[in-house]
Design a protein around this motif. Structure first.
Motif, PDB file in Angstrom:
ATOM      1  N   THR A  33      53.490  66.476 -33.221  1.00  0.00           N
ATOM      2  CA  THR A  33      53.934  65.149 -33.648  1.00  0.00           C
ATOM      3  C   THR A  33      54.354  65.179 -35.114  1.00  0.00           C
ATOM      4  OG1 THR A  33      52.500  64.046 -32.054  1.00  0.00           O
ATOM      5  CG2 THR A  33      53.225  62.749 -33.953  1.00  0.00           C
ATOM      6  N   TYR A  39      59.728  62.041 -41.629  1.00  0.00           N
ATOM      7  CA  TYR A  39      60.923  61.712 -40.854  1.00  0.00           C
ATOM      8  C   TYR A  39      62.190  61.908 -41.684  1.00  0.00           C
ATOM      9  CZ  TYR A  39      58.312  59.256 -37.110  1.00  0.00           C
ATOM     10  OH  TYR A  39      57.494  58.929 -36.062  1.00  0.00           O
ATOM     11  N   GLN A  43      65.588  59.923 -38.041  1.00  0.00           N
ATOM     12  CA  GLN A  43      64.324  59.661 -37.370  1.00  0.00           C
ATOM     13  C   GLN A  43      63.717  58.330 -37.813  1.00  0.00           C
ATOM     14  OE1 GLN A  43      62.484  63.349 -38.520  1.00  0.00           O
ATOM     15  NE2 GLN A  43      62.874  64.323 -36.528  1.00  0.00           N
ATOM     16  N   ALA A  47      62.794  55.294 -35.384  1.00  0.00           N
ATOM     17  CA  ALA A  47      61.436  54.744 -35.371  1.00  0.00           C
ATOM     18  C   ALA A  47      61.436  53.247 -35.638  1.00  0.00           C
ATOM     19  CB  ALA A  47      60.571  55.468 -36.399  1.00  0.00           C
ATOM     20  N   VAL A  58      56.084  54.591 -32.726  1.00  0.00           N
ATOM     21  CA  VAL A  58      56.396  55.654 -31.773  1.00  0.00           C
ATOM     22  C   VAL A  58      55.093  56.285 -31.276  1.00  0.00           C
ATOM     23  CG1 VAL A  58      57.486  57.913 -31.512  1.00  0.00           C
ATOM     24  CG2 VAL A  58      58.626  56.122 -32.849  1.00  0.00           C
ATOM     25  N   PHE A  59      54.993  56.471 -29.967  1.00  0.00           N
ATOM     26  CA  PHE A  59      53.753  57.004 -29.397  1.00  0.00           C
ATOM     27  C   PHE A  59      54.076  57.854 -28.171  1.00  0.00           C
ATOM     28  CE2 PHE A  59      54.706  53.343 -26.854  1.00  0.00           C
ATOM     29  CZ  PHE A  59      54.265  53.658 -25.582  1.00  0.00           C
ATOM     30  N   GLU A  63      56.958  60.791 -29.032  1.00  0.00           N
ATOM     31  CA  GLU A  63      56.667  61.625 -30.202  1.00  0.00           C
ATOM     32  C   GLU A  63      57.384  62.975 -30.134  1.00  0.00           C
ATOM     33  OE1 GLU A  63      52.466  59.881 -31.845  1.00  0.00           O
ATOM     34  OE2 GLU A  63      52.351  61.370 -30.243  1.00  0.00           O
ATOM     35  N   MET A  66      61.099  62.654 -30.695  1.00  0.00           N
ATOM     36  CA  MET A  66      61.582  62.384 -32.053  1.00  0.00           C
ATOM     37  C   MET A  66      62.275  63.584 -32.680  1.00  0.00           C
ATOM     38  SD  MET A  66      61.378  59.312 -33.229  1.00  0.00           S
ATOM     39  CE  MET A  66      61.259  59.394 -35.018  1.00  0.00           C
ATOM     40  N   TYR A 198      52.007  68.147 -24.551  1.00  0.00           N
ATOM     41  CA  TYR A 198      51.477  67.043 -25.357  1.00  0.00           C
ATOM     42  C   TYR A 198      49.991  66.852 -25.077  1.00  0.00           C
ATOM     43  CZ  TYR A 198      51.206  62.328 -27.349  1.00  0.00           C
ATOM     44  OH  TYR A 198      50.878  61.228 -28.099  1.00  0.00           O
TER      45      TYR A 198
END
Length: 212
Positions: A33, A39, A43, A47, A58-59, A63, A66, A198
């Motif tokens: 992550t 960022y 990015q 976001a 962002v989750f 992630e 991204m 992840y």
């Protein structure tokens, strides 16, 4: 047991442990992550758009996405419709998501959506059967149609004429596209999560892995 045999077994065990540790480290490092302070401008924009649309940072599957913020933003936009506004409605959409998470053995996707599905009206015994890889019994007619369509699509990479006719008669042509889209969207997220390996929360239970 001779000393020589014992030493060979000990050496084999040490190699096995080292390989397991190496695998774990590599899994954690695939697509770690990105911290918000790191960022890029692109990015940051993605976001901010995510926050504006979803009201949360962002989750989860977004992630690793991204790393390609344009893909992340496009995926998020698709999900804004497919998860919340499709012809199927929330309950049947969550059934599709559980089927997809199970077909891709995606632990995080299941972990997040299992409680949501129950709250939306999917009965615990139906979810439990899906988790076990069994066809649920006692489904409603709509659930039966959606389950057959989704499982055929994932397992056979297409749906039979009979299954298609049942689905289009019930949900219409737009419903067919939405139903296919929900399966595809959550398969995309499952793919990204599986590729990134992840890591979810520590209390996340893993789905059983089935033989290929």
């Amino acid at each position: 047991m001779s000393l020589e045999t014992y030493m060979k077994q000990l050496k084999t065990l040490a190699i096995t442990i080292a390989l397991l540790l190496t695998t774990a480290v590599n899994a954690a490092e695939r697509l770690p992550t990105i911290a918000p302070e790191n960022y890029t401008d692109e990015q940051k924009k993605a976001a901010d758009e995510f926050m504006a649309a979803r009201k949360v940072p962002v989750f989860g599957p977004f992630e690793p996405l991204m790393y390609s913020p344009q893909v992340m933003s496009q995926a998020r936009a698709s999900g804004d419709y497919l998860r919340y506004n499709s012809v199927l409605g929330n309950t049947l959409s969550e059934l599709v998501i559980l089927v997809t998470a199970r077909e891709w053995s995606q632990d995080y996707e299941w972990h997040v959506h299992y409680p949501i599905a129950l709250k939306a009206g999917i009965r615990p015994e139906i979810a439990a059967a899906i988790a076990d890889g069994r066809r649920p019994v006692g489904m409603s007619n709509d659930e039966d149609i959606v389950y057959d369509f989704s499982t055929e699509l994932h397992k056979n990479k297409r749906v039979s004429d009979a299954t298609f006719e049942r689905a289009v008669k019930r949900f219409g042509q737009k419903g067919i596209v939405d139903l296919t889209g929900i399966n595809a969207y959550y398969a995309l997220l499952a793919m990204q999560l599986n590729v990134a390996q992840y890591r979810g929360p520590k209390d996340m239970k893993k789905l059983a892995r089935f033989p290929e």
